[in-house]
Design a protein around this motif. Sequence first.
Motif, PDB file in Angstrom:
ATOM      1  N   LEU A  22      -9.270   4.419  -4.638  1.00 41.16           N
ATOM      2  CA  LEU A  22      -8.355   4.608  -3.507  1.00 41.16           C
ATOM      3  C   LEU A  22      -7.847   3.278  -2.970  1.00 41.16           C
ATOM      4  CD1 LEU A  22      -7.367   6.969  -1.485  1.00 41.16           C
ATOM      5  CD2 LEU A  22      -9.167   6.089   0.000  1.00 41.16           C
ATOM      6  N   THR A  23      -8.756   2.337  -2.767  1.00 43.42           N
ATOM      7  CA  THR A  23      -8.362   1.029  -2.226  1.00 43.42           C
ATOM      8  C   THR A  23      -7.533   0.239  -3.226  1.00 43.42           C
ATOM      9  OG1 THR A  23     -10.459   0.082  -2.995  1.00 43.42           O
ATOM     10  CG2 THR A  23     -10.401   0.911  -0.748  1.00 43.42           C
ATOM     11  N   GLU A  24      -7.859   0.358  -4.508  1.00 46.25           N
ATOM     12  CA  GLU A  24      -7.133  -0.401  -5.525  1.00 46.25           C
ATOM     13  C   GLU A  24      -5.665  -0.008  -5.552  1.00 46.25           C
ATOM     14  OE1 GLU A  24      -8.253  -1.883  -9.968  1.00 46.25           O
ATOM     15  OE2 GLU A  24      -8.337   0.276  -9.616  1.00 46.25           O
ATOM     16  N   ILE A  25      -5.386   1.293  -5.568  1.00 48.49           N
ATOM     17  CA  ILE A  25      -4.000   1.764  -5.629  1.00 48.49           C
ATOM     18  C   ILE A  25      -3.271   1.520  -4.307  1.00 48.49           C
ATOM     19  CG2 ILE A  25      -2.543   3.794  -5.907  1.00 48.49           C
ATOM     20  CD1 ILE A  25      -3.733   2.727  -8.489  1.00 48.49           C
ATOM     21  N   SER A  26      -3.944   1.750  -3.182  1.00 41.49           N
ATOM     22  CA  SER A  26      -3.277   1.576  -1.886  1.00 41.49           C
ATOM     23  C   SER A  26      -2.915   0.120  -1.631  1.00 41.49           C
ATOM     24  CB  SER A  26      -4.159   2.111  -0.757  1.00 41.49           C
ATOM     25  OG  SER A  26      -5.367   1.387  -0.678  1.00 41.49           O
ATOM     26  N   LEU A  27      -3.809  -0.795  -1.993  1.00 39.03           N
ATOM     27  CA  LEU A  27      -3.516  -2.218  -1.788  1.00 39.03           C
ATOM     28  C   LEU A  27      -2.437  -2.708  -2.742  1.00 39.03           C
ATOM     29  CD1 LEU A  27      -7.141  -3.526  -1.204  1.00 39.03           C
ATOM     30  CD2 LEU A  27      -5.290  -3.542   0.458  1.00 39.03           C
ATOM     31  N   ALA A  28      -2.433  -2.177  -3.955  1.00 40.77           N
ATOM     32  CA  ALA A  28      -1.398  -2.579  -4.911  1.00 40.77           C
ATOM     33  C   ALA A  28      -0.047  -1.964  -4.564  1.00 40.77           C
ATOM     34  CB  ALA A  28      -1.811  -2.174  -6.325  1.00 40.77           C
ATOM     35  N   GLY A  29      -0.054  -0.729  -4.017  1.00 43.50           N
ATOM     36  CA  GLY A  29       1.200  -0.028  -3.747  1.00 43.50           C
ATOM     37  C   GLY A  29       1.761  -0.228  -2.357  1.00 43.50           C
ATOM     38  N   GLU A 132       0.343   2.239   2.639  1.00 44.94           N
ATOM     39  CA  GLU A 132       0.208   1.265   3.730  1.00 44.94           C
ATOM     40  C   GLU A 132      -0.840   1.724   4.743  1.00 44.94           C
ATOM     41  OE1 GLU A 132       3.982   1.019   1.695  1.00 44.94           O
ATOM     42  OE2 GLU A 132       3.227   2.667   2.929  1.00 44.94           O
ATOM     43  N   ARG A 133      -0.779   2.994   5.113  1.00 47.71           N
ATOM     44  CA  ARG A 133      -1.718   3.506   6.102  1.00 47.71           C
ATOM     45  C   ARG A 133      -3.163   3.446   5.590  1.00 47.71           C
ATOM     46  NH1 ARG A 133       0.880   8.082   7.343  1.00 47.71           N
ATOM     47  NH2 ARG A 133      -0.482   9.530   6.263  1.00 47.71           N
ATOM     48  N   ILE A 134      -3.368   3.791   4.329  1.00 45.52           N
ATOM     49  CA  ILE A 134      -4.714   3.747   3.748  1.00 45.52           C
ATOM     50  C   ILE A 134      -5.187   2.310   3.585  1.00 45.52           C
ATOM     51  CG2 ILE A 134      -6.062   4.278   1.674  1.00 45.52           C
ATOM     52  CD1 ILE A 134      -4.327   6.770   1.344  1.00 45.52           C
ATOM     53  N   ALA A 135      -4.266   1.412   3.186  1.00 43.10           N
ATOM     54  CA  ALA A 135      -4.646   0.004   2.970  1.00 43.10           C
ATOM     55  C   ALA A 135      -5.172  -0.636   4.247  1.00 43.10           C
ATOM     56  CB  ALA A 135      -3.448  -0.778   2.435  1.00 43.10           C
ATOM     57  N   VAL A 136      -4.491  -0.405   5.378  1.00 44.47           N
ATOM     58  CA  VAL A 136      -4.955  -1.005   6.634  1.00 44.47           C
ATOM     59  C   VAL A 136      -6.245  -0.340   7.113  1.00 44.47           C
ATOM     60  CG1 VAL A 136      -2.640  -1.727   7.332  1.00 44.47           C
ATOM     61  CG2 VAL A 136      -3.478   0.515   8.041  1.00 44.47           C
ATOM     62  N   ALA A 137      -6.467   0.923   6.713  1.00 48.82           N
ATOM     63  CA  ALA A 137      -7.675   1.621   7.145  1.00 48.82           C
ATOM     64  C   ALA A 137      -8.915   1.124   6.413  1.00 48.82           C
ATOM     65  CB  ALA A 137      -7.510   3.132   6.944  1.00 48.82           C
ATOM     66  N   VAL A 138      -8.747   0.699   5.150  1.00 54.79           N
ATOM     67  CA  VAL A 138      -9.920   0.326   4.337  1.00 54.79           C
ATOM     68  C   VAL A 138     -10.074  -1.183   4.192  1.00 54.79           C
ATOM     69  CG1 VAL A 138      -9.752   2.475   3.043  1.00 54.79           C
ATOM     70  CG2 VAL A 138      -8.636   0.417   2.153  1.00 54.79           C
ATOM     71  N   ILE A 139      -9.212  -1.978   4.812  1.00 53.24           N
ATOM     72  CA  ILE A 139      -9.216  -3.419   4.546  1.00 53.24           C
ATOM     73  C   ILE A 139     -10.524  -4.093   4.952  1.00 53.24           C
ATOM     74  CG2 ILE A 139      -8.078  -3.940   6.746  1.00 53.24           C
ATOM     75  CD1 ILE A 139      -7.662  -5.780   3.371  1.00 53.24           C
ATOM     76  N   LYS A 140     -11.153  -3.680   6.045  1.00 56.25           N
ATOM     77  CA  LYS A 140     -12.386  -4.348   6.489  1.00 56.25           C
ATOM     78  C   LYS A 140     -13.543  -4.130   5.522  1.00 56.25           C
ATOM     79  CE  LYS A 140     -11.255  -4.618  11.403  1.00 56.25           C
ATOM     80  NZ  LYS A 140     -11.618  -4.235  12.786  1.00 56.25           N
ATOM     81  N   PRO A 141     -13.871  -2.877   5.120  1.00 57.05           N
ATOM     82  CA  PRO A 141     -14.933  -2.730   4.119  1.00 57.05           C
ATOM     83  C   PRO A 141     -14.598  -3.373   2.783  1.00 57.05           C
ATOM     84  CG  PRO A 141     -13.882  -0.612   4.590  1.00 57.05           C
ATOM     85  CD  PRO A 141     -13.430  -1.571   5.630  1.00 57.05           C
ATOM     86  N   VAL A 142     -13.319  -3.421   2.440  1.00 53.94           N
ATOM     87  CA  VAL A 142     -12.918  -4.074   1.186  1.00 53.94           C
ATOM     88  C   VAL A 142     -13.230  -5.562   1.241  1.00 53.94           C
ATOM     89  CG1 VAL A 142     -10.902  -4.780  -0.163  1.00 53.94           C
ATOM     90  CG2 VAL A 142     -11.183  -2.399   0.501  1.00 53.94           C
ATOM     91  N   LEU A 143     -12.900  -6.206   2.354  1.00 52.44           N
ATOM     92  CA  LEU A 143     -13.184  -7.645   2.488  1.00 52.44           C
ATOM     93  C   LEU A 143     -14.679  -7.910   2.435  1.00 52.44           C
ATOM     94  CD1 LEU A 143     -10.596  -8.607   5.271  1.00 52.44           C
ATOM     95  CD2 LEU A 143     -10.468  -9.112   2.829  1.00 52.44           C
TER      96      LEU A 143
END
Length: 435
Positions: A22-29, A132-143
Amino acid sequence: MSLFQHIVLLAVLVLAAGFLSLTEISLAGARKIKLKLLAESGDERALKVMALQAQSADFFAASQIGLNAIAILGGILGEGALRPYFIGWISYFYAGPWLENIGFTLAFVAVTSLFILFSDLMPKRLAMIAPERIAVAVIKPVLLFIRLCKPFSWALNLVANLLFRLFKVETTRDDSITFDEISAAVKAGALAGVLQKQEQHFIENVFELESRAVTSTMTSRDNVVFFSLNEAEDSIRQKIAQHSYSKFPVCDGVIDHVIGYVDTRDILVRLLNKQSLFQLNESSIRTVLIIPDTLTLSELLDKFRATKESFAVVINEYALVMGVITVSDIMIAVMGSWGTPLDEDKQILQREDGSWLIDGSTPAGDMKRTIGLETLPEEENYQTAAGFMMYMLRKVPKRTDSVEYEGIKFEVLDVDHYRIDQLLVKRLAPGTPVE
Protein backbone atom coordinates in the motif's frame (compact mmCIF):
# COMPACT_ATOMS: atom_id res chain seq x y z
CA MET A 1 2.24 -24.34 17.33
CA SER A 2 -1.42 -25.09 16.81
CA LEU A 3 -3.23 -24.42 13.53
CA PHE A 4 -4.89 -21.34 15.06
CA GLN A 5 -1.49 -19.86 16.05
CA HIS A 6 -0.12 -20.55 12.57
CA ILE A 7 -3.12 -18.84 10.97
CA VAL A 8 -2.80 -15.79 13.28
CA LEU A 9 0.91 -15.46 12.51
CA LEU A 10 0.23 -15.90 8.79
CA ALA A 11 -2.47 -13.19 8.95
CA VAL A 12 -0.02 -10.80 10.64
CA LEU A 13 2.53 -11.42 7.85
CA VAL A 14 -0.12 -10.89 5.17
CA LEU A 15 -1.21 -7.60 6.75
CA ALA A 16 2.41 -6.43 7.08
CA ALA A 17 3.09 -7.22 3.41
CA GLY A 18 -0.18 -5.51 2.46
CA PHE A 19 0.85 -2.38 4.36
CA LEU A 20 4.21 -2.26 2.54
CA SER A 21 2.50 -2.73 -0.85
CA LEU A 22 0.00 0.00 0.00
CA THR A 23 2.72 2.48 0.96
CA GLU A 24 4.90 1.59 -2.02
CA ILE A 25 2.20 2.36 -4.60
CA SER A 26 0.79 5.41 -2.78
CA LEU A 27 4.20 7.05 -2.38
CA ALA A 28 5.14 6.31 -5.98
CA GLY A 29 1.76 7.46 -7.36
CA ALA A 30 1.24 10.57 -5.23
CA ARG A 31 1.20 13.60 -7.54
CA LYS A 32 3.46 16.47 -6.65
CA ILE A 33 0.86 19.12 -7.49
CA LYS A 34 -1.71 17.67 -5.09
CA LEU A 35 0.93 17.21 -2.39
CA LYS A 36 1.86 20.89 -2.74
CA LEU A 37 -1.79 21.85 -2.30
CA LEU A 38 -1.97 19.72 0.86
CA ALA A 39 1.24 21.31 2.16
CA GLU A 40 -0.11 24.82 1.45
CA SER A 41 -3.25 23.95 3.39
CA GLY A 42 -1.09 23.26 6.45
CA ASP A 43 -0.45 19.49 6.30
CA GLU A 44 3.27 19.12 7.07
CA ARG A 45 3.14 15.40 6.29
CA ALA A 46 2.83 16.27 2.59
CA LEU A 47 6.25 17.95 2.75
CA LYS A 48 7.70 14.74 4.20
CA VAL A 49 6.15 12.73 1.37
CA MET A 50 7.68 15.05 -1.26
CA ALA A 51 11.07 14.84 0.47
CA LEU A 52 10.85 11.03 0.45
CA GLN A 53 9.90 11.02 -3.24
CA ALA A 54 12.96 13.13 -4.02
CA GLN A 55 15.19 10.63 -2.18
CA SER A 56 13.26 7.39 -2.63
CA ALA A 57 16.14 4.92 -2.79
CA ASP A 58 16.14 4.20 0.98
CA PHE A 59 12.39 3.62 1.03
CA PHE A 60 12.30 1.23 -1.92
CA ALA A 61 15.26 -0.72 -0.55
CA ALA A 62 13.58 -1.04 2.85
CA SER A 63 10.27 -1.92 1.21
CA GLN A 64 11.80 -4.70 -0.87
CA ILE A 65 13.66 -6.05 2.16
CA GLY A 66 10.41 -6.22 4.10
CA LEU A 67 8.30 -7.64 1.26
CA ASN A 68 10.77 -10.36 0.32
CA ALA A 69 11.50 -11.33 3.92
CA ILE A 70 7.77 -11.56 4.69
CA ALA A 71 7.05 -13.52 1.49
CA ILE A 72 9.79 -16.08 2.23
CA LEU A 73 8.81 -16.40 5.89
CA GLY A 74 5.12 -16.64 4.99
CA GLY A 75 5.81 -19.35 2.42
CA ILE A 76 7.84 -21.43 4.87
CA LEU A 77 5.36 -20.97 7.69
CA GLY A 78 2.22 -21.43 5.61
CA GLU A 79 3.44 -24.47 3.71
CA GLY A 80 4.66 -26.17 6.88
CA ALA A 81 1.44 -25.43 8.77
CA LEU A 82 -1.14 -26.19 6.06
CA ARG A 83 0.42 -29.15 4.23
CA PRO A 84 -0.30 -31.76 6.98
CA TYR A 85 -3.95 -30.70 7.07
CA PHE A 86 -4.33 -30.86 3.31
CA ILE A 87 -2.68 -34.29 3.28
CA GLY A 88 -5.05 -35.46 6.02
CA TRP A 89 -8.13 -34.24 4.14
CA ILE A 90 -7.03 -35.69 0.80
CA SER A 91 -6.14 -39.05 2.35
CA TYR A 92 -9.88 -39.72 2.78
CA PHE A 93 -10.17 -39.82 -1.03
CA TYR A 94 -6.67 -40.65 -2.24
CA ALA A 95 -3.73 -42.50 -0.61
CA GLY A 96 -1.41 -43.03 -3.54
CA PRO A 97 2.25 -42.03 -4.10
CA TRP A 98 1.30 -38.45 -5.16
CA LEU A 99 -0.32 -37.63 -1.82
CA GLU A 100 2.67 -35.61 -0.48
CA ASN A 101 3.05 -33.68 -3.72
CA ILE A 102 -0.66 -32.87 -3.89
CA GLY A 103 -0.63 -31.65 -0.26
CA PHE A 104 2.42 -29.46 -0.95
CA THR A 105 0.85 -28.02 -4.13
CA LEU A 106 -2.44 -27.17 -2.39
CA ALA A 107 -0.63 -25.52 0.53
CA PHE A 108 1.57 -23.54 -1.88
CA VAL A 109 -1.46 -22.38 -3.93
CA ALA A 110 -3.39 -21.42 -0.79
CA VAL A 111 -0.56 -19.36 0.73
CA THR A 112 0.35 -17.74 -2.61
CA SER A 113 -3.29 -16.82 -3.33
CA LEU A 114 -3.61 -15.35 0.16
CA PHE A 115 -0.56 -13.13 -0.33
CA ILE A 116 -1.53 -12.10 -3.88
CA LEU A 117 -5.06 -11.14 -2.87
CA PHE A 118 -4.53 -9.43 0.49
CA SER A 119 -0.86 -8.36 0.27
CA ASP A 120 -0.62 -7.29 -3.35
CA LEU A 121 -3.77 -6.88 -5.44
CA MET A 122 -6.18 -5.26 -2.99
CA PRO A 123 -3.68 -2.90 -1.26
CA LYS A 124 -2.33 -1.66 -4.60
CA ARG A 125 -5.79 -1.03 -5.99
CA LEU A 126 -6.72 0.87 -2.84
CA ALA A 127 -3.52 2.93 -3.08
CA MET A 128 -4.30 3.95 -6.67
CA ILE A 129 -7.71 5.32 -5.65
CA ALA A 130 -6.30 8.08 -3.43
CA PRO A 131 -2.48 7.93 -3.44
CA GLU A 132 -1.92 11.38 -1.91
CA ARG A 133 -4.30 10.87 0.99
CA ILE A 134 -2.87 7.43 1.81
CA ALA A 135 0.74 8.62 1.41
CA VAL A 136 0.36 11.39 4.01
CA ALA A 137 -1.47 8.98 6.33
CA VAL A 138 1.31 6.35 6.34
CA ILE A 139 4.39 8.59 6.08
CA LYS A 140 5.31 8.50 9.80
CA PRO A 141 5.41 4.68 10.20
CA VAL A 142 7.18 4.46 6.84
CA LEU A 143 9.95 6.80 8.02
CA LEU A 144 10.32 4.72 11.19
CA PHE A 145 10.55 1.51 9.14
CA ILE A 146 13.20 3.10 6.89
CA ARG A 147 15.33 3.96 9.94
CA LEU A 148 15.09 0.37 11.21
CA CYS A 149 16.20 -1.01 7.84
CA LYS A 150 18.88 1.65 7.27
CA PRO A 151 21.98 -0.63 7.51
CA PHE A 152 20.57 -3.18 5.07
CA SER A 153 19.15 -0.61 2.65
CA TRP A 154 22.45 1.32 2.63
CA ALA A 155 24.33 -1.80 1.53
CA LEU A 156 21.76 -2.67 -1.14
CA ASN A 157 21.66 0.90 -2.48
CA LEU A 158 25.44 0.96 -2.67
CA VAL A 159 25.44 -2.09 -4.94
CA ALA A 160 22.46 -0.77 -6.96
CA ASN A 161 24.11 2.64 -7.50
CA LEU A 162 27.31 0.98 -8.69
CA LEU A 163 25.33 -1.07 -11.21
CA PHE A 164 23.40 2.01 -12.38
CA ARG A 165 26.67 3.90 -12.93
CA LEU A 166 28.16 0.91 -14.72
CA PHE A 167 25.26 0.80 -17.20
CA LYS A 168 24.88 4.63 -17.27
CA VAL A 169 21.27 4.61 -16.09
CA GLU A 170 19.82 8.01 -15.03
CA THR A 171 18.09 7.67 -11.65
CA THR A 172 16.97 11.28 -11.12
CA ARG A 173 13.19 11.65 -11.11
CA ASP A 174 11.86 14.07 -13.74
CA ASP A 175 9.01 16.14 -12.28
CA SER A 176 8.62 18.45 -15.26
CA ILE A 177 5.11 18.75 -16.68
CA THR A 178 4.54 18.74 -20.43
CA PHE A 179 1.73 20.32 -22.43
CA ASP A 180 0.38 16.87 -23.28
CA GLU A 181 0.06 16.06 -19.56
CA ILE A 182 -1.72 19.36 -18.87
CA SER A 183 -3.99 18.81 -21.88
CA ALA A 184 -4.83 15.31 -20.64
CA ALA A 185 -5.62 16.69 -17.18
CA VAL A 186 -7.85 19.38 -18.71
CA LYS A 187 -9.70 16.79 -20.80
CA ALA A 188 -10.16 14.62 -17.72
CA GLY A 189 -11.55 17.64 -15.86
CA ALA A 190 -13.98 18.33 -18.70
CA LEU A 191 -15.15 14.70 -18.76
CA ALA A 192 -15.62 14.77 -14.99
CA GLY A 193 -17.69 17.95 -15.23
CA VAL A 194 -15.16 20.08 -13.31
CA LEU A 195 -14.52 22.19 -16.44
CA GLN A 196 -17.03 23.26 -19.04
CA LYS A 197 -16.30 22.43 -22.68
CA GLN A 198 -15.70 26.10 -23.50
CA GLU A 199 -13.28 26.44 -20.58
CA GLN A 200 -11.37 23.43 -21.86
CA HIS A 201 -10.98 25.12 -25.25
CA PHE A 202 -9.79 28.35 -23.60
CA ILE A 203 -7.03 26.56 -21.69
CA GLU A 204 -5.88 24.55 -24.72
CA ASN A 205 -5.90 27.65 -26.92
CA VAL A 206 -3.75 29.57 -24.41
CA PHE A 207 -1.09 26.86 -24.55
CA GLU A 208 -1.26 26.78 -28.34
CA LEU A 209 -0.15 30.43 -28.47
CA GLU A 210 3.39 29.13 -28.01
CA SER A 211 3.25 27.11 -31.23
CA ARG A 212 0.87 29.06 -33.47
CA ALA A 213 2.44 31.52 -35.90
CA VAL A 214 1.09 35.06 -36.28
CA THR A 215 0.09 34.21 -39.86
CA SER A 216 -2.61 31.86 -38.55
CA THR A 217 -4.53 34.72 -36.91
CA MET A 218 -3.65 37.88 -38.82
CA THR A 219 -5.84 39.71 -41.33
CA SER A 220 -4.31 38.63 -44.62
CA ARG A 221 -2.82 41.08 -47.13
CA ASP A 222 -5.82 40.86 -49.50
CA ASN A 223 -8.20 41.95 -46.73
CA VAL A 224 -6.11 44.80 -45.32
CA VAL A 225 -7.74 48.23 -45.70
CA PHE A 226 -5.14 51.01 -45.68
CA PHE A 227 -4.88 54.76 -46.25
CA SER A 228 -2.53 56.26 -48.81
CA LEU A 229 -0.37 59.14 -47.63
CA ASN A 230 -2.21 61.60 -49.87
CA GLU A 231 -5.67 60.12 -49.36
CA ALA A 232 -8.55 62.59 -49.59
CA GLU A 233 -10.66 63.26 -46.52
CA ASP A 234 -13.84 61.98 -48.21
CA SER A 235 -12.13 58.68 -49.05
CA ILE A 236 -10.90 58.33 -45.46
CA ARG A 237 -14.42 58.97 -44.13
CA GLN A 238 -15.86 56.40 -46.55
CA LYS A 239 -13.36 53.67 -45.56
CA ILE A 240 -13.94 54.26 -41.86
CA ALA A 241 -17.72 54.07 -42.41
CA GLN A 242 -17.52 50.88 -44.49
CA HIS A 243 -15.04 48.97 -42.32
CA SER A 244 -15.41 48.57 -38.55
CA TYR A 245 -11.67 48.74 -37.81
CA SER A 246 -10.17 50.91 -35.13
CA LYS A 247 -6.72 51.12 -36.75
CA PHE A 248 -5.69 51.57 -40.40
CA PRO A 249 -2.17 51.28 -41.84
CA VAL A 250 -0.87 54.30 -43.75
CA CYS A 251 1.20 53.48 -46.85
CA ASP A 252 3.13 55.49 -49.40
CA GLY A 253 1.25 54.46 -52.51
CA VAL A 254 1.36 50.65 -52.18
CA ILE A 255 0.74 48.38 -49.23
CA ASP A 256 4.37 47.23 -49.01
CA HIS A 257 5.55 50.78 -48.22
CA VAL A 258 4.08 51.10 -44.73
CA ILE A 259 4.74 54.42 -42.98
CA GLY A 260 2.68 53.99 -39.84
CA TYR A 261 -0.93 53.68 -38.78
CA VAL A 262 -3.88 55.86 -37.83
CA ASP A 263 -6.12 55.29 -34.82
CA THR A 264 -9.74 56.21 -35.52
CA ARG A 265 -9.99 57.60 -31.99
CA ASP A 266 -7.67 60.41 -33.06
CA ILE A 267 -10.01 61.15 -35.96
CA LEU A 268 -13.03 61.10 -33.63
CA VAL A 269 -11.35 63.62 -31.33
CA ARG A 270 -10.77 65.98 -34.27
CA LEU A 271 -14.38 65.65 -35.36
CA LEU A 272 -15.65 66.28 -31.84
CA ASN A 273 -13.48 69.39 -31.77
CA LYS A 274 -15.17 70.42 -35.04
CA GLN A 275 -11.96 70.08 -37.01
CA SER A 276 -13.48 68.75 -40.21
CA LEU A 277 -10.27 68.60 -42.26
CA PHE A 278 -8.12 65.60 -41.43
CA GLN A 279 -4.57 65.57 -42.73
CA LEU A 280 -2.32 62.50 -42.73
CA ASN A 281 0.94 63.92 -41.43
CA GLU A 282 3.63 63.27 -38.80
CA SER A 283 1.37 64.49 -35.99
CA SER A 284 -1.51 62.15 -36.87
CA ILE A 285 0.39 59.03 -38.03
CA ARG A 286 1.63 56.75 -35.27
CA THR A 287 4.73 54.58 -35.46
CA VAL A 288 3.73 51.06 -36.41
CA LEU A 289 5.19 47.86 -34.97
CA ILE A 290 6.71 45.74 -37.77
CA ILE A 291 7.12 42.03 -37.01
CA PRO A 292 8.38 39.03 -39.04
CA ASP A 293 5.93 36.30 -40.02
CA THR A 294 8.04 33.74 -38.14
CA LEU A 295 6.93 34.98 -34.71
CA THR A 296 4.54 32.93 -32.59
CA LEU A 297 1.48 34.48 -30.99
CA SER A 298 3.13 34.16 -27.59
CA GLU A 299 6.20 36.09 -28.78
CA LEU A 300 3.96 38.76 -30.31
CA LEU A 301 2.13 39.19 -26.99
CA ASP A 302 5.51 39.83 -25.35
CA LYS A 303 6.27 42.48 -27.98
CA PHE A 304 2.87 44.13 -27.51
CA ARG A 305 3.49 44.21 -23.76
CA ALA A 306 6.99 45.65 -24.15
CA THR A 307 6.05 48.35 -26.70
CA LYS A 308 2.61 49.18 -25.23
CA GLU A 309 1.21 48.70 -28.74
CA SER A 310 -1.82 46.65 -29.82
CA PHE A 311 -1.40 46.74 -33.62
CA ALA A 312 1.35 45.29 -35.81
CA VAL A 313 2.15 44.79 -39.49
CA VAL A 314 3.44 41.35 -40.48
CA ILE A 315 6.14 41.11 -43.16
CA ASN A 316 7.98 38.18 -44.74
CA GLU A 317 11.69 37.69 -45.45
CA TYR A 318 11.39 39.83 -48.61
CA ALA A 319 9.94 42.75 -46.62
CA LEU A 320 6.55 42.28 -48.29
CA VAL A 321 3.49 42.89 -46.14
CA MET A 322 1.70 39.61 -45.31
CA GLY A 323 -1.05 41.17 -43.21
CA VAL A 324 -1.87 42.98 -39.98
CA ILE A 325 -2.65 41.66 -36.50
CA THR A 326 -4.02 43.14 -33.28
CA VAL A 327 -4.42 42.10 -29.65
CA SER A 328 -8.08 41.46 -30.45
CA ASP A 329 -7.06 38.88 -33.06
CA ILE A 330 -5.08 37.01 -30.40
CA MET A 331 -8.04 37.23 -28.01
CA ILE A 332 -10.28 35.70 -30.69
CA ALA A 333 -7.72 32.91 -31.18
CA VAL A 334 -7.98 32.12 -27.46
CA MET A 335 -11.70 32.62 -26.92
CA GLY A 336 -12.96 31.28 -30.22
CA SER A 337 -16.52 32.23 -31.07
CA TRP A 338 -16.96 33.98 -27.70
CA GLY A 339 -14.32 36.50 -28.72
CA THR A 340 -15.69 37.09 -32.20
CA PRO A 341 -17.62 40.32 -32.80
CA LEU A 342 -21.34 39.79 -33.36
CA ASP A 343 -21.29 41.22 -36.85
CA GLU A 344 -18.39 39.10 -38.04
CA ASP A 345 -19.20 36.15 -40.30
CA LYS A 346 -18.42 32.80 -38.74
CA GLN A 347 -15.40 31.01 -40.17
CA ILE A 348 -16.95 27.60 -39.45
CA LEU A 349 -20.63 26.90 -40.05
CA GLN A 350 -22.21 23.50 -39.46
CA ARG A 351 -25.05 22.59 -41.79
CA GLU A 352 -28.17 20.56 -41.03
CA ASP A 353 -26.74 17.42 -42.66
CA GLY A 354 -23.77 17.47 -40.26
CA SER A 355 -21.21 18.79 -42.77
CA TRP A 356 -19.22 22.00 -42.26
CA LEU A 357 -18.58 25.09 -44.39
CA ILE A 358 -15.11 26.31 -43.42
CA ASP A 359 -13.46 29.57 -44.47
CA GLY A 360 -10.04 29.07 -46.04
CA SER A 361 -8.42 31.43 -43.54
CA THR A 362 -9.65 29.39 -40.54
CA PRO A 363 -6.73 28.31 -38.33
CA ALA A 364 -5.95 24.63 -38.85
CA GLY A 365 -6.21 24.00 -35.10
CA ASP A 366 -9.77 25.39 -34.98
CA MET A 367 -10.78 23.24 -37.95
CA LYS A 368 -9.22 20.17 -36.36
CA ARG A 369 -11.05 20.61 -33.05
CA THR A 370 -14.38 21.39 -34.72
CA ILE A 371 -14.46 18.24 -36.86
CA GLY A 372 -13.13 16.07 -34.03
CA LEU A 373 -9.65 15.14 -35.28
CA GLU A 374 -6.77 14.56 -32.87
CA THR A 375 -4.10 15.49 -35.43
CA LEU A 376 -3.63 16.65 -39.01
CA PRO A 377 -0.77 15.38 -41.19
CA GLU A 378 2.48 17.34 -40.67
CA GLU A 379 0.78 20.34 -39.10
CA GLU A 380 4.01 22.31 -38.86
CA ASN A 381 3.89 22.95 -42.63
CA TYR A 382 0.73 25.11 -42.70
CA GLN A 383 -1.38 27.37 -40.50
CA THR A 384 -4.83 27.54 -42.08
CA ALA A 385 -7.49 25.32 -43.66
CA ALA A 386 -6.42 26.61 -47.08
CA GLY A 387 -2.81 25.75 -46.29
CA PHE A 388 -3.87 22.23 -45.31
CA MET A 389 -5.57 21.74 -48.68
CA MET A 390 -2.62 23.09 -50.66
CA TYR A 391 -0.24 20.86 -48.71
CA MET A 392 -2.40 17.77 -49.23
CA LEU A 393 -3.11 18.47 -52.93
CA ARG A 394 0.48 19.43 -53.75
CA LYS A 395 -0.77 21.97 -56.29
CA VAL A 396 -2.67 25.23 -56.64
CA PRO A 397 -6.25 24.15 -55.91
CA LYS A 398 -9.32 24.66 -58.06
CA ARG A 399 -13.05 24.15 -57.41
CA THR A 400 -14.16 20.56 -56.69
CA ASP A 401 -10.62 19.44 -55.76
CA SER A 402 -10.86 17.20 -52.72
CA VAL A 403 -8.82 15.08 -50.34
CA GLU A 404 -9.80 12.41 -47.82
CA TYR A 405 -8.21 12.01 -44.40
CA GLU A 406 -9.31 9.81 -41.48
CA GLY A 407 -12.71 9.16 -43.09
CA ILE A 408 -13.40 12.87 -43.68
CA LYS A 409 -13.67 14.50 -47.11
CA PHE A 410 -12.33 18.04 -47.62
CA GLU A 411 -13.61 19.66 -50.84
CA VAL A 412 -12.78 23.09 -52.30
CA LEU A 413 -16.02 25.01 -52.86
CA ASP A 414 -14.78 28.43 -53.94
CA VAL A 415 -11.44 29.85 -55.18
CA ASP A 416 -10.70 33.55 -55.67
CA HIS A 417 -7.49 34.33 -57.58
CA TYR A 418 -5.82 31.06 -56.49
CA ARG A 419 -6.90 31.63 -52.90
CA ILE A 420 -9.24 29.10 -51.30
CA ASP A 421 -12.29 30.96 -50.00
CA GLN A 422 -14.33 28.07 -48.64
CA LEU A 423 -14.19 24.33 -47.98
CA LEU A 424 -16.94 21.76 -47.61
CA VAL A 425 -16.00 19.18 -44.97
CA LYS A 426 -18.08 16.08 -44.30
CA ARG A 427 -17.68 12.63 -42.80
CA LEU A 428 -17.81 9.73 -45.22
CA ALA A 429 -19.85 6.61 -44.57
CA PRO A 430 -17.63 3.49 -44.17
CA GLY A 431 -16.64 2.17 -47.57
CA THR A 432 -17.59 5.35 -49.46
CA PRO A 433 -15.11 5.98 -52.31
CA VAL A 434 -13.65 9.47 -52.75
CA GLU A 435 -14.17 10.88 -56.23
